[in-house]
Design an enzyme around this catalytic site. Structure first.
Site, PDB file in Angstrom:
ATOM      1  N   GLU A 358     -71.713 -34.017  -5.122  1.00 51.37           N
ATOM      2  CA  GLU A 358     -73.001 -34.325  -4.515  1.00 51.37           C
ATOM      3  C   GLU A 358     -73.219 -35.718  -4.646  1.00 51.37           C
ATOM      4  OE1 GLU A 358     -75.578 -31.188  -5.434  1.00 51.37           O
ATOM      5  OE2 GLU A 358     -76.879 -31.789  -3.867  1.00 51.37           O
ATOM      6  N   GLU A 626     -80.730 -31.541 -15.211  1.00 51.01           N
ATOM      7  CA  GLU A 626     -81.215 -30.862 -14.138  1.00 51.01           C
ATOM      8  C   GLU A 626     -82.093 -29.652 -14.331  1.00 51.01           C
ATOM      9  OE1 GLU A 626     -78.041 -29.647 -11.255  1.00 51.01           O
ATOM     10  OE2 GLU A 626     -79.269 -29.720  -9.635  1.00 51.01           O
TER      11      GLU A 626
END
Ligand code: BGC
Length: 768
Positions: A358, A626
């Site tokens: 990502e 996260e």
């Protein structure tokens, strides 16, 4: 930029799904005498490292950096005056795939092009006033060498047996090398000198611990989740391949936990030349997010020591400017985790995460973290650069995409696209830099117009990421939380229309400011009409909904007390815990504080149970995670599909720690700390807290400590600045400044007492 050079590349290297070797490029040329001044301008589509006569030019890593190469390519300029000699000289270049043609945007290889290209121009001045130019053209040569491939997601492979000794020095025989293919520079993309601090090696770390988890599989623990590379030093044996793997966390059995890298292989391979002794190697065109490094493929019966692996930390070379410290070691660890989250994700663009497939410039993440980021480091030039990327990425109709540089197209989400207004405004406020408002004024207007055109009755559609990763959803796939997305969208619409009004005001456009303020007021009304119900609550009965309504001043005065009571009720129902994701979380502590419940903000911040900031710290975190429960000692790892251990979004709490715990708060009316507030709110059982920040004017600081029944407050104000000191409690006669009470100078500031100070280091004693 005026280029006389051509793009050059090694022919026959078009990549398909498999990566290709990183080309080596060279050019030999003769000079009669060394120039009095020599300047090299360099860039690549892909990544480059360049040498002149065997000496590395500059110390930039991952050069030329990342922008949307379809529009704009960054370049570097180097003074290379001392590099050239009379007689033969050689330019040597290594190229890698990088963002340009390696894997990017989760799944794509070759997003911008299918092979790396190089562009170079050396201008040399000699005594007789003549200027000589050496530019990349068809006379340059190239070949494949030891760099088997390089990729940001997957890693790098290098076969030292294929090295080309002396390739970047004079008198090397390059007759077997191919002539390069050329392509004219043309008008697009624009090639521009990069103006922000480049990526560099910032520090090196030695392992704290080494463990042989399986025979021949050695894991080195660097003690800190970090971003960069591992340099290895291993006993060489011709043809032996050492495999270097990485992980942010370990499984229970001590092996690497790599599931959360998803498809990113994040693995390097080094094949030894075996010319004798230890061999040292470090990749050049990749980076990894890791705390642990695993070596396998070593000769049998070796006993590695800490010199075999070095952690090399990479990020943009932004200057550390701020510090926050206090008496609670868990909060100090949180501050450290936030700073490491920033280091790991300020690599050319502000990224969501640095390790899985990502590593993209997610606009929402950047927006919520920007204020905190500008305390920890000088991010002025970094955000100027990224805002240029944002403008490049904005669509004709004003839509601001999800990630910048963009690779996903038309998608759009409130709280994400709003970065186009919030980031410039926050940067202006914190650095006093008007140009960031001037540069982005049009882009902000276009974003507001886009939202308006796209919203019947000024209510935004049910679209976007919602309150991303809100905890306690019924099922793990429900990533968007349970606050209506149209509510979030409409709230943000009103908020950024308000910012647009302020931007116009600062830029001296009163008519536009009034128009934007009217729009903001209309959207606030639309918000209330659409989402405030007859039962006296919001239609989404969630912490995040009330936080948005209160933080962005969306409701008429008469509903505010009820909205705040609902927020308190929901926190209470959650057993004193937050229930917020990326959107709600940053608003929690500031909103509670604004409505007089900083005690509850402290309580939330100091909760050690799930979900809360200190939970991850109790589970051993060294960076921001996260998810609130990315990992726990009792339940192990969260869903690996979305489980980064280096994600700064929840680090947005750093702003409150600086501004409210320590009390160092900028003044929107006087941006750049020309005037600021020293306004701490001691609490949470802390004995002391202090924040310091290097600003353009000098150091500003706010600190406090309890000395028995006295609160000692400190304010540092640089020359040319002033501060309003706001006391958390105490009648004026209880406050001593330079041995005297402050009745003559103090004034009421809301419910509190305040006074103004000029430059100096001031101490106040408040009897409790
Ligand atoms: C990223 C986030 C981002 C989100 C948007 C994720 O994949 O890691 O941080 O904001 O997508 O929903």
């Amino acid at each position: 930029m005026n280029w006389k050079a051509d793009w050059i590349h090694l022919p026959g290297q078009e990549r398909d799904e498999a990566p290709a070797p990183g080309p080596y490029v060279r050019k030999a040329f003769v000079l009669e005498s060394p120039p009095t001044k020599a300047t090299a301008r360099v860039t690549a589509l892909g990544l480059y490292e360049v040498w002149i006569n065997g000496r590395r030019v500059g110390d930039v890593q991952m050069a030329p950096g990342w922008t949307d190469y379809r529009t704009r390519v960054p370049a570097q300029e180097y003074d290379v005056t001392g590099f050239l000699v009379p007689g033969e000289n050689v330019i040597g270049v290594k190229l890698g795939d990088g963002w340009y043609c390696g894997k990017m945007f989760v799944y794509d290889r070759r997003f911008y092009g299918d092979h790396p290209e190089f562009l170079f121009q050396l201008s040399m001045e000699t005594a007789g006033d003549t200027e000589q130019l050496l530019a990349s053209d068809a006379t340059w040569k190239a070949t494949e060498g030891p760099l088997l491939y390089s990729d940001i997601y997957d890693g790098e492979a290098y076969d030292a047996r294929k090295e080309l000794p002396g390739w970047n020095l004079p008198s090397f025989d390059d007759s077997a090398w191919k002539a390069v293919a050329t392509r004219p520079v043309g008008k697009k993309p624009l090639i521009e000198l990069a103006e922000h601090e480049p990526v560099r090696v910032i520090e090196e770390r030695s392992p704290l611990d080494i463990d042989e988890v399986e025979p021949g599989r050695w894991i080195f623990d660097l003690g800190q989740n970090m971003v960069g590379r591992a340099r290895i030093m291993v006993p060489g044996e011709e043809g032996r391949t050492i495999t270097i793997r990485f992980a942010e966390m370990l499984n229970r059995d001590g092996t690497l936990y790599t599931e959360n890298y998803r498809s990113a292989k994040s693995t390097d391979h080094y094949t030894c030349h075996g010319r004798g002794g230890f061999e040292q190697w470090e990749p050049v065109f990749t980076f990894h997010g890791f705390r642990y490094v695993e070596l396998s493929g070593l000769p049998r019966d070796v006993q590695p020591d800490e010199s075999w692996v070095t952690g090399v930390v990479l990020h943009n070379d932004i200057e550390p400017t701020g510090s926050f410290t206090c008496s609670n070691p868990l909060l100090n660890q949180l501050q450290s985790n936030i700073v490491w989250g920033q280091k790991g994700n300020f690599l050319e663009v502000p990224t969501d995460c640095p390790q899985r497939n990502e590593r993209l410039g997610w606009t929402g993440d950047a927006q919520v973290f920007c204020p905190t980021a500008s305390f920890n480091f000088d991010v002025l030039a970094f955000f100027h650069k990224w805002m240029k990327d944002v403008r490049d990425a904005q669509k004709e109709n004003g839509l601001v995409p999800l990630v910048v540089p963009d690779g996903f197209g038309e998608g759009e989400s409130p709280a994400w696209g709003d970065a186009v207004a919030i980031v410039p405004w926050e940067v202006y406020l914190r650095y006093g830099d008007m140009t960031i408002l001037e540069d982005n004024h049009d882009a902000i207007r276009k974003w507001i117009a886009f939202q308006k055109n796209d919203s019947p009755d000024l209510v935004r559609a049910d679209r976007g990421f919602g309150d991303w990763l809100q905890p306690y959803q019924e099922n793990e796939d429900q990533l968007r939380g349970d606050t209506e997305r149209s509510l979030i969208g409409t709230a943000y619409f009103a908020f950024t229309a308000g910012i647009a009004a302020r931007v116009a005001g600062v830029l001296g456009k009163p008519r536009e400011a009034a128009e934007m303020e009217r729009l903001a007021a209309d959207v606030r009304k639309a918000f209330t009409d659409a989402f405030w119900t007859n039962d006296g609550r919001l239609s989404s009965d969630t912490q995040t909904a009330y936080l948005l309504a209160l933080a962005f001043d969306l409701l008429p005065e008469k509903h505010v007390p009820a909205a705040f009571q609902h927020l308190l009720r929901l926190i209470n129902e959650a057993d004193g815990h937050l229930r917020t994701g990326f959107v709600g979380t940053p608003l929690l502590a500031p909103t509670l504080t604004r409505f007089g419940r900083e005690d509850l903000a402290y309580e939330l911040l100091l909760k050690e149970t799930y979900p809360g900031w200190l939970y991850s710290i109790r589970q051993g975190a060294t960076t921001m995670w996260e998810r609130w429960n990315s990992y726990s000692h009792s339940d192990g790892f969260g869903n690996a599909e979305m489980n980064s251990f280096n994600h700064y979004a929840y680090g947005a709490i750093g702003q409150w720690m600086y501004e409210t715990v320590a009390g160092l708060e900028p003044d929107p009316e006087h941006p750049g700390y020309t005037h600021f507030f020293v306004s701490p709110q001691p609490g949470g059982g802390l004995d002391w807290a202090r924040a310091e920040l290097a600003t353009a004017r000098g150091t500003v600081a706010s600190g406090w400590r309890f000395e028995e029944a006295t609160l000692v407050m400190e304010a540092v104000v640089p020359e040319g600045a002033s501060a309003t000191v706001v006391f958390p409690f105490g009648e004026t006669e209880a406050i001593l400044w330079q041995g005297r009470t402050v009745e003559n100078v103090a004034f009421k500031y809301g419910e509190r007492t305040a006074l103004k100070t000029g430059p100096g280091s001031h101490t106040f004693m408040i009897k409790m």
